[in-house]
Design a protein around this motif. Structure first.
Motif, PDB file in Angstrom:
ATOM      1  N   GLU A  43      21.522  23.500 -19.484  1.00 17.69           N
ATOM      2  CA  GLU A  43      20.864  23.743 -18.208  1.00 17.69           C
ATOM      3  C   GLU A  43      19.403  23.330 -18.289  1.00 17.69           C
ATOM      4  O   GLU A  43      18.763  23.462 -19.331  1.00 17.69           O
ATOM      5  CB  GLU A  43      20.930  25.222 -17.841  1.00 17.69           C
ATOM      6  CG  GLU A  43      22.342  25.735 -17.628  1.00 17.69           C
ATOM      7  CD  GLU A  43      22.373  27.219 -17.313  1.00 17.69           C
ATOM      8  OE1 GLU A  43      21.405  27.933 -17.637  1.00 17.69           O
ATOM      9  OE2 GLU A  43      23.389  27.664 -16.757  1.00 17.69           O
ATOM     10  N   ALA A  44      18.890  22.838 -17.170  1.00 16.97           N
ATOM     11  CA  ALA A  44      17.469  22.547 -17.012  1.00 16.97           C
ATOM     12  C   ALA A  44      17.098  23.027 -15.621  1.00 16.97           C
ATOM     13  O   ALA A  44      17.805  22.736 -14.639  1.00 16.97           O
ATOM     14  CB  ALA A  44      17.186  21.064 -17.166  1.00 16.97           C
ATOM     15  N   ALA A  45      16.042  23.800 -15.536  1.00 15.56           N
ATOM     16  CA  ALA A  45      15.572  24.354 -14.262  1.00 15.56           C
ATOM     17  C   ALA A  45      16.700  25.088 -13.529  1.00 15.56           C
ATOM     18  O   ALA A  45      16.829  25.005 -12.314  1.00 15.56           O
ATOM     19  CB  ALA A  45      14.984  23.247 -13.386  1.00 15.56           C
ATOM     20  N   GLY A  46      17.533  25.798 -14.296  1.00 13.52           N
ATOM     21  CA  GLY A  46      18.591  26.608 -13.708  1.00 13.52           C
ATOM     22  C   GLY A  46      19.814  25.845 -13.232  1.00 13.52           C
ATOM     23  O   GLY A  46      20.732  26.434 -12.671  1.00 13.52           O
ATOM     24  N   GLU A  47      19.843  24.550 -13.457  1.00 12.22           N
ATOM     25  CA  GLU A  47      20.982  23.724 -13.047  1.00 12.22           C
ATOM     26  C   GLU A  47      21.715  23.196 -14.278  1.00 12.22           C
ATOM     27  O   GLU A  47      21.086  22.861 -15.285  1.00 12.22           O
ATOM     28  CB  GLU A  47      20.502  22.531 -12.213  1.00 12.22           C
ATOM     29  CG  GLU A  47      19.816  22.900 -10.911  1.00 12.22           C
ATOM     30  CD  GLU A  47      20.779  23.478  -9.891  1.00 12.22           C
ATOM     31  OE1 GLU A  47      21.930  23.000  -9.810  1.00 12.22           O
ATOM     32  OE2 GLU A  47      20.376  24.415  -9.185  1.00 12.22           O
ATOM     33  N   CYS A  98      19.080  12.790 -16.432  1.00 14.85           N
ATOM     34  CA  CYS A  98      18.552  13.562 -17.566  1.00 14.85           C
ATOM     35  C   CYS A  98      18.828  12.894 -18.914  1.00 14.85           C
ATOM     36  O   CYS A  98      18.532  13.471 -19.963  1.00 14.85           O
ATOM     37  CB  CYS A  98      19.141  14.974 -17.555  1.00 14.85           C
ATOM     38  SG  CYS A  98      18.546  15.982 -16.192  1.00 14.85           S
ATOM     39  N   HIS A 154      12.617  22.796 -23.317  1.00 13.20           N
ATOM     40  CA  HIS A 154      12.746  22.980 -21.879  1.00 13.20           C
ATOM     41  C   HIS A 154      14.193  23.175 -21.433  1.00 13.20           C
ATOM     42  O   HIS A 154      14.459  23.329 -20.256  1.00 13.20           O
ATOM     43  CB  HIS A 154      12.114  21.801 -21.127  1.00 13.20           C
ATOM     44  CG  HIS A 154      12.819  20.508 -21.344  1.00 13.20           C
ATOM     45  ND1 HIS A 154      12.684  19.792 -22.519  1.00 13.20           N
ATOM     46  CD2 HIS A 154      13.656  19.809 -20.564  1.00 13.20           C
ATOM     47  CE1 HIS A 154      13.423  18.686 -22.423  1.00 13.20           C
ATOM     48  NE2 HIS A 154      14.024  18.673 -21.257  1.00 13.20           N
ATOM     49  N   LEU A 155      15.143  23.195 -22.376  1.00 11.70           N
ATOM     50  CA  LEU A 155      16.537  23.379 -22.045  1.00 11.70           C
ATOM     51  C   LEU A 155      17.075  24.643 -22.685  1.00 11.70           C
ATOM     52  O   LEU A 155      16.573  25.080 -23.704  1.00 11.70           O
ATOM     53  CB  LEU A 155      17.376  22.207 -22.568  1.00 11.70           C
ATOM     54  CG  LEU A 155      17.033  20.833 -22.038  1.00 11.70           C
ATOM     55  CD1 LEU A 155      17.858  19.793 -22.776  1.00 11.70           C
ATOM     56  CD2 LEU A 155      17.332  20.769 -20.555  1.00 11.70           C
TER      57      LEU A 155
END
Length: 167
Positions: free
Chosen positions: A43-47, A72, A158-159
């Motif tokens: 996930e990144a930024a909740g996605e 990504c 960041h992940l």
């Protein structure tokens, strides 16, 4: 990966693999086999931006799927997912990790080679559109060392990689 992740993962599956996408039920069936399966999402930024799955029946582990959204790519997500699948293969005492990769996907082939996978066979016209599959194998030594280009925790800061072995 949990059951709650399946709708988003299936949406990505259909987007990323339009010709060979797994049916929705297949993800449910895979998660229901926790004794031989291991699935995770990135996930990144909740996605959800990536996912991967492993089947392991000792002494062989088989990468069932691995995918990262194109926007990504190049951020280490595929490496992080593959690092975790290899670590899980070791935890489950696999001697080899196998996978199929499209012959027309040099980016994925390069990733696997960086991790030590070697091509051992070709399955002609394996994919629905007639493209060959390259069969690749990583032999796991008995040591507890992680395989991978860095042999460290490959998940970028960041992940977050989330996982669950039960539905």
């Amino acid at each position: 990966m949990s059951g709650a992740d399946i709708p988003a993962v299936h949406t990505l599956e259909c987007r990323l693999f339009p010709v060979d996408a797994w049916p929705l039920q297949m993800f449910h069936d895979e998660l229901a086999q926790a004794e031989t399966r291991h699935y995770l999402v990135a996930e990144a930024a909740g996605e959800i931006v990536g996912y991967a799955g492993l089947m392991c029946i000792e002494p062989i582990a088989d990468v069932q799927t691995i995918a990262v959204v194109p926007e990504c790519e190049g951020r280490g997500i595929g490496s992080a997912l593959l690092t975790e699948l290899i670590a899980e293969s070791r935890r489950r005492r696999a001697a080899d990790v196998l996978l199929e990769v499209r012959a027309d996907n040099p980016r994925a082939q390069q990733l696997y080679r960086r991790f030590g996978f070697e091509q051992i066979h070709v399955r002609p016209r394996y994919y629905r559109d007639g493209v060959d599959a390259l069969i690749m194998r990583l032999q796991l030594p008995d040591s507890g060392l992680l395989a991978g280009p860095a042999a460290t925790n490959a998940t970028p800061d960041h992940l977050t990689a989330t996982e669950a072995d039960t539905p």
